[in-house]
Design a protein around this motif. Sequence first.
Motif, short mmCIF file in Angstrom:
data_model
loop_
_atom_site.label_atom_id
_atom_site.label_comp_id
_atom_site.label_asym_id
_atom_site.label_seq_id
_atom_site.Cartn_x
_atom_site.Cartn_y
_atom_site.Cartn_z
N GLY A 1 -36.80 -37.84 61.78
CA GLY A 1 -37.06 -36.50 62.29
C GLY A 1 -38.44 -35.95 62.02
N THR B 1 -28.11 -33.13 57.15
CA THR B 1 -28.75 -33.90 58.22
C THR B 1 -28.00 -33.71 59.54
OG1 THR B 1 -29.60 -35.53 56.66
CG2 THR B 1 -29.39 -36.22 58.96
N ARG C 1 -28.73 -30.36 61.09
CA ARG C 1 -30.12 -30.33 61.57
C ARG C 1 -30.24 -31.05 62.90
NH1 ARG C 1 -34.14 -34.22 61.06
NH2 ARG C 1 -32.98 -35.34 59.44
N LYS C 2 -29.67 -32.24 62.98
CA LYS C 2 -29.84 -33.06 64.18
C LYS C 2 -29.02 -32.57 65.37
CE LYS C 2 -31.42 -37.36 62.05
NZ LYS C 2 -31.19 -38.81 61.86
N ASN C 3 -27.85 -31.95 65.10
CA ASN C 3 -27.04 -31.48 66.24
C ASN C 3 -27.41 -30.06 66.66
OD1 ASN C 3 -25.71 -29.65 64.52
ND2 ASN C 3 -23.86 -30.89 64.34
N GLY C 4 -28.36 -29.46 65.96
CA GLY C 4 -28.86 -28.14 66.35
C GLY C 4 -28.08 -26.96 65.81
N LEU D 1 -27.95 -25.88 62.78
CA LEU D 1 -28.93 -25.16 61.95
C LEU D 1 -30.29 -25.72 62.32
CD1 LEU D 1 -27.16 -25.04 58.43
CD2 LEU D 1 -27.02 -23.41 60.32
N ASP D 2 -30.82 -25.25 63.45
CA ASP D 2 -32.03 -25.85 63.99
C ASP D 2 -33.30 -25.46 63.25
OD1 ASP D 2 -32.20 -23.23 64.80
OD2 ASP D 2 -32.31 -23.67 66.95
N PHE D 3 -33.17 -24.60 62.25
CA PHE D 3 -34.34 -24.23 61.46
C PHE D 3 -34.58 -25.20 60.30
CE2 PHE D 3 -30.66 -21.70 60.11
CZ PHE D 3 -30.51 -22.14 58.79
N ARG E 1 -35.52 -28.70 58.35
CA ARG E 1 -36.40 -29.85 58.47
C ARG E 1 -35.81 -31.01 57.67
NH1 ARG E 1 -42.51 -27.11 58.29
NH2 ARG E 1 -42.61 -26.63 60.53
N HIS F 1 -37.17 -26.15 55.49
CA HIS F 1 -36.90 -25.31 56.66
C HIS F 1 -38.19 -24.88 57.34
CE1 HIS F 1 -38.15 -21.69 54.39
NE2 HIS F 1 -37.59 -22.30 53.37
N LYS F 2 -38.05 -24.40 58.54
CA LYS F 2 -39.19 -23.85 59.27
C LYS F 2 -39.64 -22.54 58.63
CE LYS F 2 -37.68 -25.93 63.63
NZ LYS F 2 -37.21 -25.69 65.03
#
Length: 387
Positions: free
Chosen positions: A79, A152, A155-158, A160-162, A164, A192-193
Amino acid sequence: MSKEPFFFTSESVTEGHPDKVADAISDSILDAIMAQDRNCRVACETLVTTGLAFIAGEITTDCYVDMPQVVRNTIRDIGYHSSQMGFDWQTCSVVTSIDHQSPDIAMGVNTAPDKDQGAGDQGLMFGFASDETPELMPMPVTFAHKLCHRLTTVRKNGALDFLRPDGKSQVTIEYENGSPKRVDTVVIAAQHKPDVTSEELKEAIIEEVIKKVIPREMIDGDTRYFINATGRFVIGGPMGDCGLTGRKIIVDTYGGQGSHGGGCFSGKDPSKVDRSASYMARHIAKNIVAAGISKKCEVQLAYAIGVSKPVSIMVDLMKTGVVPKQRVKEIINEVFDLRPSAIIEYLDLLRPIYRKTSAYGHFGRSEPEFTWEKTNMAEIIREKAGL
């Protein structure tokens, strides 16, 4: 087994942790070579830091592998796809320094008749099992792995898209009468972002990660949560810390319970007993516990370089056994062939299966590639023990 109440803590890290990025690269190179050459000899080490992946080691093979591309593909799959993270699969530098395996080692390791291939190195390897989880693993490290895997996943499935790629977990279990009683503390550090607040992140991780992993009956009003305890975790991965292959050996094994011989697994083909004999020791210990011989079991195997049979075998039932230790050791010798070549054949290790092992633990897994997790010998052990 201790009857006094105590607390035990284990940790895990996500596949985006810099040390795990290094492990994944080393194992991906091993897989790429083994897919073409089952007789390869691979000992691949990786260093990752800001904008750089450096691979080195000893590799002997007849096949060609585009190692820089394997490195980049691995980083992409984890990622790291933006220069804002300080590590980007498309733009990072990839440096290689590869030699052949020492002929002095090869002389003692090349396949001999009747599975008498010598061990690829001296060393002592441990396997451990405990009946406190369905996976026959210690509970603290089992929960820690599941938390990191969940980080993980969301994160990858969106979901919790914030988030990293970098992250860590830590779980403290309170034990009573030698058995897990409750989860005392959960620690999560999630990269995180920049545009997410601490409050948003904490609430999301408790709801979408912790509560999805930790059984409700193990949590009470006194369970503590520490989510990104410093407040922010924007800079992480290889930009935040240099990563090295083999620097998470306790995460890879049993979370600090049991013993550890000191050798890592990733980047090593199975002629290296650091890897193959550790898998076999786990297989033996797990089957002993599954057979009802004991609630906990630790097995040690030790080898000399170039010698096929182990120089010693130790079994410790940790005061939970119902069969004498000496008889259990005899059963191990009766049931299992512990020569490296025999281990490799029995566990079917000459396959490109190792990238999956590089994160979330080498043990306690249910994927079909993890043959050492099978309990196919439990009934035979039980019968030989007269149970």
